[in-house]
Design a protein around this motif. Structure first.
Motif, PDB file in Angstrom:
ATOM      1  N   ARG A  25      -3.632  -5.591 -10.163  1.00 46.17           N
ATOM      2  CA  ARG A  25      -3.011  -4.974  -8.981  1.00 46.17           C
ATOM      3  C   ARG A  25      -3.984  -4.951  -7.802  1.00 46.17           C
ATOM      4  NH1 ARG A  25      -1.055  -0.624 -11.245  1.00 46.17           N
ATOM      5  NH2 ARG A  25       1.141  -1.249 -11.286  1.00 46.17           N
ATOM      6  N   HIS A  69      -3.618  -7.374  -4.371  1.00 48.52           N
ATOM      7  CA  HIS A  69      -3.499  -6.739  -3.053  1.00 48.52           C
ATOM      8  C   HIS A  69      -4.624  -7.211  -2.132  1.00 48.52           C
ATOM      9  CE1 HIS A  69      -3.640  -3.563   0.041  1.00 48.52           C
ATOM     10  NE2 HIS A  69      -2.330  -3.531  -0.147  1.00 48.52           N
ATOM     11  N   SER A 112       1.516  -5.277  -2.559  1.00 49.53           N
ATOM     12  CA  SER A 112       1.420  -4.384  -3.708  1.00 49.53           C
ATOM     13  C   SER A 112       2.435  -4.841  -4.759  1.00 49.53           C
ATOM     14  CB  SER A 112       1.711  -2.934  -3.301  1.00 49.53           C
ATOM     15  OG  SER A 112       0.737  -2.482  -2.380  1.00 49.53           O
TER      16      SER A 112
END
Length: 385
Positions: free
Chosen positions: A358, A362, A368
């Motif tokens: 994650r 990003h 996201s």
């Protein structure tokens, strides 16, 4: 996990009858992309996101379907059901009812409550989950039993003909026939299948790129046409090649020079992907996770370079995943041009893997990602009282 008791109570309050409850899962395809319409092999797994269908009979000749997700209820007379879809969530359960009636199975009036947690728009087959949960619920009122593969075919017909969505059989089939801690190798020609064990300590992590390219529909149609052209060229040399399922890499070596470059690449992807999918099932059966991972990465490279169905965001996710501890394999899954990647990860590393993926995604894209941690799960079943 869904609140089964909450759905049971909601149905009881709305319809004053205790329901029977059924569950059908979503799915992710571990390997085998764009092989289904070549009558080839796919290897999906059912996942522990699901649709619950709660059902009870009625005596007033009405069909009442309530969606807890959409907070909406639709009512129709059993004698005056809609003849075609109206681009509404209720098309899917009504399509299943239509398919059963078309087969000559009379379903009495009923109340049906639906609740699901299969993420919408993530390519995890929420529609097939609804269809399969619904058909099991409806059949429970008829006293009839249908083999699971036939249930899958009826649900596919509901989606293809009534709803008007062109889908293969994989989604409905795995929702019917999936098994906990197993993937399912499906022969899309014969519908023969076998289960391949996924170790219980392996998590299935699905990462959504959050990207859906606007040209995906047109690109998909172009790819289909290119695959069909490649099939025609090979068929001219070997008439027994009706679909690319029947072709080999040797055939491509002999006659691929007759194909335009893009047609050659699409054809090569489908032929080699079929081989990879069968090999991946064999690797699972042998407990050879290293080979399985290699095949997943090769499948992604073929999807990216030969089928040209990936996108930069998916490539970034796969690259990031490949550098993390405990990762067995990663690749783009689903129709392509956006969508999700599927990652097989050792359970002990899954939490850290998800956090790092994650953050890395990003940092690289500013996006996201929605990331889902799943396990291979059972297909449709009745929920015990």
């Amino acid at each position: 996990m869904l609140d089964v008791n909450g759905t049971r109570e909601a149905h009881l309050q709305a319809f004053q009858q205790a329901p029977a409850l059924f569950s059908a899962p979503g799915r992710v395809n571990i390997i085998g992309e764009h092989t289904d319409y070549a009558e080839g092999f796919v290897m999906p797994a059912a996942i522990d996101f699901e649709t619950i269908a709660a059902i009870s009979p009625r005596t007033d000749g009405q069909v009442v379907i309530a969606s807890q997700n959409f907070n909406e209820t639709v009512t129709h007379s059993l004698q005056q059901l809609p003849e075609k879809a109206r681009h509404h969530w209720s098309d899917y359960p009504l399509g299943v009812l239509w398919a059963l009636r078309e087969k000559g199975i009379d379903v009495p009036a009923f109340s049906l409550t639906l609740k699901g947690d299969v993420p919408l728009g993530a390519g995890l087959s929420s529609s097939a989950s609804v269809e399969v949960a619904t058909i099991s619920a409806l059949l429970s009122l008829t006293g009839k039993e249908i083999p699971l593969p036939e249930m899958a075919q009826l649900c596919r017909r509901a989606e293809n003909v009534y709803v008007g969505a062109s889908t293969g059989i994989m989604d409905q089939f795995i929702a019917c026939c999936g098994k906990e801690n197993h993937a399912l190798l499906l022969d899309c020609r014969s519908l023969d299948y076998k289960l391949a064990p996924i170790p219980a300590n392996i998590a299935i992590v699905i990462s959504n790129t959050m990207v859906k390219h606007s040209h995906a529909g047109g690109e998909y149609n172009t790819r289909r046409a290119e695959v069909e052209e490649g099939t025609r060229i090979l068929h001219a040399h070997r008439p027994e090649i009706k679909f690319l399922r029947d072709a080999t890499v040797d055939d491509l070596a002999k006659w691929g020079s007759e194909m335009p470059p893009d047609v050659l690449k699409r054809t090569r992807h489908v032929i080699t992907e079929d081989d990879r999918t069968v090999a991946a099932a064999a690797a699972l059966e042998a407990g050879d996770l290293k080979t399985l991972g290699r095949l997943m990465y090769e499948a992604h490279a073929s999807y990216r370079d030969d089928f040209e169905g990936s996108c930069p965001e998916a490539d970034i996710l796969v690259d990031l995943a490949s550098k993390e501890a405990g990762v067995i394999g990663a690749r783009l899954t689903g129709g392509g041009f956006g969508g999700c990647t599927v990652n097989l990860v050792e359970e002990a590393h899954a939490t850290t893997f998800i956090e790092n993926l994650r953050k890395g995604y990003h940092a690289a894209t500013g996006i996201s990602a929605d990331i889902y941690r799943c396990h291979a799960s059972d297909g449709v079943h009745r929920i015990a009282e």
